[in-house]
Design a protein around this motif. Structure first.
Motif: not given
Length: 103
Positions: A59-64, A66-67, A79-81
């Motif tokens: 969840t932290v990785g997904f929301v972070g 997206l930002y 690409s890393l995102n």
């Protein structure tokens, strides 16, 4: 074409996702953080006993991610995102499947 005859030499290896001439320290940190959270969530998502950790890390990785994708400045950061967001999503999905956010 005097530039064609020059040999291209590269210095020592450095990780730099910026090619625009300006440093993007915050964007680089966000991109690498997204990737790390995603890989951790993906790896722990396969372990049923680690379902709470995988869910929260994902969840932290997904929301972070997206930002980070919103503020990214270069293609390498994007690409890393994307890799981090996808890994986070898969990790949180496995974490929820194995038991959810609470232990």
């Amino acid at each position: 074409m005097p530039d064609a005859s020059r040999s291209t030499r590269r210095g020592p290896f450095r990780f730099a996702a910026n090619r625009g001439g300006r440093p993007h320290l915050a964007e680089d940190v966000l991109s690498v953080g997204t990737l790390v959270c995603g890989l951790v969530a993906f790896a722990t998502g396969f372990m049923p006993g680690m379902h709470a950790f995988a869910s929260w890390a994902g969840t932290v990785g997904f929301v972070g991610g997206l930002y980070s994708q919103y503020v990214s400045a270069t293609t390498r950061e994007r690409s890393l995102n994307i890799v981090g967001i996808v890994a986070s999503f898969v990790g949180v999905a496995f974490g929820i499947h194995h038991g959810g956010f609470l232990p």
